[in-house]
Design an enzyme around this catalytic site. Structure first.
Site, mmCIF file in Angstrom:
data_model
loop_
_atom_site.group_PDB
_atom_site.id
_atom_site.type_symbol
_atom_site.label_atom_id
_atom_site.label_comp_id
_atom_site.label_asym_id
_atom_site.label_seq_id
_atom_site.Cartn_x
_atom_site.Cartn_y
_atom_site.Cartn_z
ATOM 1 N N SER A 15 0.814 -1.230 0.000
ATOM 2 C CA SER A 15 0.000 0.000 0.000
ATOM 3 C C SER A 15 0.843 1.274 0.000
ATOM 4 O O SER A 15 1.788 1.420 0.774
ATOM 5 C CB SER A 15 -0.933 0.007 1.216
ATOM 6 O OG SER A 15 -1.629 1.239 1.258
ATOM 7 N N LEU A 16 0.455 2.225 -0.864
ATOM 8 C CA LEU A 16 1.144 3.519 -0.933
ATOM 9 C C LEU A 16 0.417 4.569 -0.089
ATOM 10 O O LEU A 16 0.841 5.720 -0.033
ATOM 11 C CB LEU A 16 1.212 4.004 -2.394
ATOM 12 C CG LEU A 16 2.032 3.152 -3.363
ATOM 13 C CD1 LEU A 16 1.892 3.671 -4.790
ATOM 14 C CD2 LEU A 16 3.504 3.146 -2.958
ATOM 15 N N LYS A 77 -13.727 -3.964 1.913
ATOM 16 C CA LYS A 77 -14.550 -2.787 1.575
ATOM 17 C C LYS A 77 -16.055 -3.035 1.810
ATOM 18 O O LYS A 77 -16.786 -2.113 2.140
ATOM 19 C CB LYS A 77 -14.300 -2.354 0.132
ATOM 20 C CG LYS A 77 -12.911 -1.734 -0.064
ATOM 21 C CD LYS A 77 -12.714 -1.229 -1.477
ATOM 22 C CE LYS A 77 -11.295 -0.692 -1.653
ATOM 23 N NZ LYS A 77 -11.054 -0.176 -2.998
ATOM 24 N N LEU A 165 -21.079 -12.813 -17.611
ATOM 25 C CA LEU A 165 -22.136 -11.942 -18.128
ATOM 26 C C LEU A 165 -23.151 -11.534 -17.057
ATOM 27 O O LEU A 165 -23.568 -10.371 -16.973
ATOM 28 C CB LEU A 165 -22.828 -12.673 -19.283
ATOM 29 C CG LEU A 165 -23.984 -11.945 -19.951
ATOM 30 C CD1 LEU A 165 -23.476 -10.699 -20.668
ATOM 31 C CD2 LEU A 165 -24.679 -12.867 -20.954
#
Ligand code: NAP
Length: 283
Positions: A15-16, A77, A165
């Site tokens: 991680s930056l 998340k 799909l």
């Protein structure tokens, strides 16, 4: 008083975010700490449950320790969105959160990925989406975060393609988006903006390229030294002149999180130049 922040994920080593937030804070004269936190959990048949449990415990612990907020990355998340007490519209639209603010023991959730993506395209790259023919590839977490802000930017037409799909159909539901066949993109009309929100560049997998109009921008959410992702290299070989990887998006989503926490929008350009040159020196 020192304000405390962190980024939560697994893996997290790459991680930056600490580098970006500390650079913003220095430029803006704000005193804060920001570190990476690896949330470990048992991987196995019930790993989803274990991950969610570990995440909730970690957030409660951070609140107890007086943290002011956290960024959230893969694979947390969705649980960040589910456990929040208050949801910003940006998190509601994405059904996921990448930014949490802690206040009076309550968790408020935001998602800055979609807006960060738009700002990179419109502000840094100065590419006008309104009136353009747009194709979004992918229907995972990142695609979910950018689909609504992209629609709000008023493209002339909006197409979506995904290897599976059914997932594309679900994501396009309730929006004026045309689902096109991922394997037969060559049969679709030409596009002005093509966004790769799949993990193909991460896994180095070749994906089909669509037809494109003159001046078209191909944007890969993945970022790499000298923007050499497989998707962008294939696009260039096919004659595309205008390309970008997702480094700018990463910095803009961080800038928007910084604004949520501190009420001040940092300058993005200098941090982009710094990270671009560091990244481009890597092999
Ligand atoms: P995700 O939720 O795991 O979704 C993966 C997507 O990629 C799905 O649509 C999947 O299709 C598709 N896919 C995977 N392998 C493929 C292949 N070989 N061929 C075609 N499609 C394939 O991942 P995510 O979180 O959305 O991340 C997507 C990308 O965005 C990653 O490269 C990530 O690094 C990047 N990202 C960048 C930023 C930034 O700030 N720059 C922020 C977030 C994410 P199926 O549905 O068929 O499985």
């Amino acid at each position: 008083m020192l304000q405390k922040f962190c980024v939560l994920g697994n893996p997290i080593q790459h991680s930056l975010s600490p580098q970006i937030h500390l650079a913003f804070a220095k430029a803006m004269g704000i005193d804060l700490s920001y570190e990476k936190v690896l949330i470990d959990f048992e991987k196995g048949s019930d790993s989803n449950h274990a991950a969610n449990d570990a995440f909730e415990k970690c957030v409660l612990n951070l609140i107890k320790k007086g943290y002011n907020g956290a960024n959230v990355t893969v694979p947390f998340k969705e649980i960040a969105f589910q456990m929040a007490d208050v949801l910003d519209k940006s998190a509601q639209n994405a059904n996921a959160a990448n930014t949490l603010r802690f206040h009076s023991s309550k968790v408020r959730a935001f998602n800055t990925d979609g807006e960060g993506f738009l700002k990179d395209i419109q502000t840094r790259l100065k590419f006008e989406i309104e009136g353009k023919k747009v194709l979004l590839l992918g229907a995972g977490g990142a695609a979910k975060a950018i689909v609504y802000p992209l629609y709000k930017a008023k493209p002339k037409s909006f197409a979506l393609a995904n290897r599976t799909l059914e997932k594309a159909r679900t994501l396009a539901k309730n929006l004026p988006i045309q689902v096109v066949d991922f394997a037969n993109l060559k049969n679709a009309p030409a596009f002005d903006l093509v966004i790769n929100a799949t993990t193909s560049s991460l896994t180095h997998a070749e994906i089909p390229l669509p037809n494109f109009n003159e001046g078209a921008l191909f944007y890969d959410l993945f970022y790499a030294p000298k923007m050499q992702t497989l998707f962008l290299e294939s696009a260039q070989k096919a004659g595309v002149k205008n390309i970008s990887d997702g480094l700018g998006m990463l910095i803009y989503q961080a800038a928007l999180a910084f604004y949520i926490w501190h009420g001040k929008m940092p300058m993005v350009e200098a941090v982009y130049e710094m990270l671009r040159s560091e990244l481009d020196q890597k092999k």
